[in-house]
Design a protein around this motif. Structure first.
Motif, mmCIF file in Angstrom:
data_model
loop_
_atom_site.group_PDB
_atom_site.id
_atom_site.type_symbol
_atom_site.label_atom_id
_atom_site.label_comp_id
_atom_site.label_asym_id
_atom_site.label_seq_id
_atom_site.Cartn_x
_atom_site.Cartn_y
_atom_site.Cartn_z
ATOM 1 N N ASP A 488 43.869 -0.855 94.837
ATOM 2 C CA ASP A 488 44.131 -0.361 96.113
ATOM 3 C C ASP A 488 42.862 0.346 96.418
ATOM 4 N N LYS A 489 42.832 0.890 97.661
ATOM 5 C CA LYS A 489 41.411 1.526 98.271
ATOM 6 C C LYS A 489 41.699 2.946 98.055
ATOM 7 N N THR A 641 44.818 -3.381 100.416
ATOM 8 C CA THR A 641 44.976 -2.113 101.023
ATOM 9 C C THR A 641 45.543 -2.151 102.310
ATOM 10 N N ALA A 648 38.046 -1.922 105.429
ATOM 11 C CA ALA A 648 38.323 -2.494 103.994
ATOM 12 C C ALA A 648 37.131 -3.336 103.641
#
Length: 800
Positions: A488-489, A641, A648
């Protein structure tokens, strides 16, 4: 009819299996889901809740509540059945239906379900030590018991060994002090006493043959009893051996075998105890008392009397008693023991505080949110204990091999006896029996049985020291095989909170002046971005004077009046609403910043753009280096994300991520993992939010950041307590070292057994004219186990 129920205290697949078994005893059709913890029962007529609870009570501390949905779709739960065996206000007292089992033992691997035993005779299936019901999981009873047993056996064995070694001939100096016959009978008495001290291991051997679940105790028991009975026959019939230089008795071998075996068990227990100590000592840091506030009055109560929602007072220097949130006041809290972060963390109203951490600054009051076994520390210890009992696939392989190993060794022993008794040049049943006993003793798979669990336990303990909480032993093996990392971000690669990186002046204003202006505009707002502006002002030590004439414009920004000037702070849509034009030069400047994955807000006075506020969720400083490490291992890195594609992609470009998938919903992340797994790849998923939970559960290894949601941590197999992305690298390095250590142990154990059995069977007798006595075989057997444990203990010294 179908009825839905909530199942309390069902936390793992083992619980799920027991709940299914319990409910199937009441009804034919039942579905039990672990997440959410629910059961669906289909029956012709509704089954009384008490009947269902009664069935569950025989399987563990599970309680059941009917799920009631009203006409508006609102979901509520029925009252817990009146004889529920656990409730939040009883602080984990012994379940009523298990009180009669206190003092009995059960297998921690639950090989035979919830079957209990009267004493610690070892599990008849896996051979593991049993756990006492009602005992304190943090005490050293087992270690102390084995230590006492070892020293008792050693004191008895030493004189037996001396008499045997120096009293082989009738003219030995030993017999100037005692008679020859008395010396022999002393050896018999000593060996008998040692066998008595180790009687539980004889029981384990008997049970293993009785159930045909053969393990290391099978060979130990068989070899020792064979040597003991043969020696007893010799002293009862010495005239049958008058031609020998000395009577072939092996009481010293029996004593040495059992003494060394007890030593091995003690060392193993100590190793396991050490692996848990790095976390279990945290429980001792929780104060035994807490200061409760009732109607404004302060009083001290025992920690186990604290209830959820109680208001507690914590003074400077005191340890926080339970998990909770600050009710009033602010302070700094040292959470180093939980997170590994050395610096105190600033805490204020509504911030979460954890049991065991230290209040280093100001007095504050808190509301208890989690107490007893629900606190973070207690959960961590519980997960570590479960991880210590969980078995990696490589360990199951070793267990499977052991099942075949024992009968093969017994077969070799029998063949050895017949060859040396009837077919060798020195055909003698004495030679045959001696060699057969040596084979049984030296082939004991103690080392093989220790090879994996000790290394796994040491690896879990080492991980805990670095803030890497490993909940399942399988994760240690799979991490080393990972070929795809999905991350994930926000909150994983980034800090998870917006910060005001800078304000770029466009007119005759300094950055500090613009920071003060925007901070005043946001002074009364609790929005995360507003906090970023206020934090920047605090950093510059600016005096913020709030303004009340402020309006939030949804999706656009904020505007207000300061010193009779209209101030705007927001995106281009806010400027358009106020008919403010943006020049191409400024637009190009904004575009350049956005290409870096950052957000830009315009700062306007009246109708003039005077600055650009660059808001950024900063990338964690260690991320790029960790990504490079993953690439060096040939691991593909993918970002999933929910953020916008442009942001992103900009971040991915900065840190070198291979693929980016933006605007991902939880179900999108799950489908992506399923797709990649269908290609036969092993995935490690890293996340921190509720939206990551399904993906964390589906991945081969789920890694949750320690500052993430509880749900994410529940579904992961590893939690990084200090939420540093660099600990992903440390986790993989740890996995590599643990698996390497296990393979070294397995190699050593197998090679040792192959060579040892060949020597004991007399394969090299005609070349060396030497046979291996049972006593030397016992010493070699013990040394192999000690070597495996010593090799595993090397993991304590590794640096990640």
């Amino acid at each position: 009819m179908k009825t839905r129920y909530k199942i309390n205290e069902m936390t793992c697949s083992g619980c799920q299996a027991k709940v299914i078994q319990a409910l199937q005893s009441v009804t034919e059709y039942v579905e039990v889901h672990l997440q959410p913890a629910e059961a669906v029962i289909e029956s012709k007529k509704k089954i009384p809740l008490e009947e269902l609870q009664h069935a569950l009570s025989h399987k563990g501390p599970y309680t059941i509540q009917e799920i009631i949905v009203d006409e508006n779709g609102t979901q509520t739960y029925s009252e817990i059945a009146h004889h529920a065996i656990h409730s939040s206000d009883k602080h984990n007292e012994t379940p009523k239906n298990l009180e009669h089992l206190s003092g009995k033992y059960y297998c921690p691997m639950l090989c035979e379900g919830d079957k209990v035993y009267d004493s610690n005779v070892g599990c008849p299936i896996c051979g593991m030590d049993l756990v006492k019901i009602g005992g304190n999981p943090n005490d050293n009873d087992e270690v102390n018991h084995l230590k006492k047993l070892f020293y008792q056996s050693l004191i008895i064995t030493i004189p037996v060994f001396i008499i045997a070694m120096f009293g082989m001939k009738h003219d030995s100096f030993i017999y100037q002090f005692i008679s020859f016959d008395f010396g022999i009978w002393l050896q018999f008495i000593g060996a008998s006493l040692v066998l008595f001290l180790g009687r539980n291991y004889l029981k384990r051997a008997w049970i293993s043959f009785k159930t045909w679940n053969l393990n290391m105790f099978s060979l130990i028991g068989l070899g020792a009893i064979a040597a003991y009975l043969f020696s007893f026959y010799v002293i009862l019939n010495p005239h049958n051996f008058h031609s020998s230089e000395h009577l072939p008795i092996y009481f010293e071998s029996v004593a040495v075998i059992f003494t060394l075996m007890i030593l091995g068990q003690w060392l193993e227990a100590k190793a396991h105890q050490k692996t848990k100590s790095s976390l279990e000592h945290l429980l001792n840091l929780i104060p035994q008392k807490a200061t409760i506030i009732i109607n404004g009055n302060h009083s001290e109560i025992d920690i186990d009397k604290v209830q959820i929602n109680d208001e507690l007072l914590v003074k400077p220097g005191e340890k926080i008693p339970v998990d909770g949130i600050i009710f009033s006041g602010s302070t700094s809290v040292n959470e180093a023991l939980l997170t590994g972060e050395p610096l105190p963390i600033e805490k204020s109203i509504n911030d979460k505080v954890l049991a065991g951490s230290i209040n280093t600054d100001q007095t504050f009051t808190m509301k208890a949110v989690q107490v007893g076994q629900a606190t973070t520390i207690a959960k961590i210890i519980e997960m570590v204990n479960k991880a210590g009992l969980s078995r990696a696939p490589i360990q199951r392989l070793a267990d499977s091999i052991s099942g075949y190993f024992v009968p093969i060794v017994v077969g070799i022993s029998v063949l050895t006896f017949f060859y040396w008794s009837y077919f060798s040049l020195e055909a003698s049943w004495l030679f045959g029996l001696q060699n057969a006993i040596s084979v049984l003793i030296i082939a004991c798979p103690c080392a093989l049985g220790l090879a994996t669990p000790v290394s796994i336990s040491m690896g879990i303990g080492k991980g805990a020291q670095y803030g890497i909480l490993i909940k399942n032993a399988e994760a240690l093996e799979l991490l080393e095989k990972t070929n795809v990392v999905i991350t994930d971000k926000t909150g994983t690669l980034t800090e998870g909170k917006p910060s005001l990186e800078e304000i770029i002046p466009l007119q005759n204003y300094s950055e500090k002046e613009l920071v003060l202006l925007t901070a005043q505009l946001n002074a009364n707002s609790e929005h995360p971005i507003a906090k970023a502006f206020k934090d920047k002002a605090t950093y510059y030590q600016l005096d913020i004077k709030p303004t009340k004439m402020v309006a939030n414009i949804a999706g656009k920004g904020i505007q207000g009046m300061i010193e009779s000037k209209k101030i705007l702070l927001g995106n281009e849509a806010l400027l358009n609403q106020n008919k403010i034009q943006v020049s191409e030069e400024i637009k190009n400047q904004v575009q350049q910043v956005q290409d870096l994955g950052k957000t830009v807000s315009y700062v306007v006075i009246n109708t003039e753009i005077i600055g650009l506020a660059v808001i950024h969720d900063a990338i964690k400083p260690e991320v790029s280096e960790t990504i490079s490490f993953l690439h060096s291992k040939g691991i593909e890195v993918i970002m999933l994300t929910g953020d916008h594609k442009k942001t992103a992609e900009a971040i991915a470009k900065q840190i070198g991520i291979d693929k980016v998938f933006a605007s991902q919903l939880p179900e999108d992340k799950l489908q992506m993992i399923e797709k990649i797994q269908s290609e036969g790849k092993i995935i490690t998923m890293i996340g921190d939010g509720i939206n990551d939970a399904p993906a964390l559960a589906k991945a081969n290894i789920g890694i949750a950041m320690g500052n993430g949601s509880d749900l994410a941590k529940d579904f992961s197999k590893i939690t990084l307590l200090n939420h540093s992305f660099s600990n992903v690298e440390k986790s993989i390095r740890l996995s590599e070292k643990v698996i390497k250590n296990i393979k070294e142990n397995l190699f050593f154990a197998f090679v040792y057994n192959v060579i040892g059995i060949a020597i004991a069977a007399g394969v090299f007798y005609y070349a060396t004219n030497t046979l291996l006595s049972p006593m030397v075989a016992a010493l070699a057997m013990c040394l192999s186990s000690v070597s495996v444990i010593s090799n595993a203990l090397r993991l304590k010294r590794i640096k990640l």
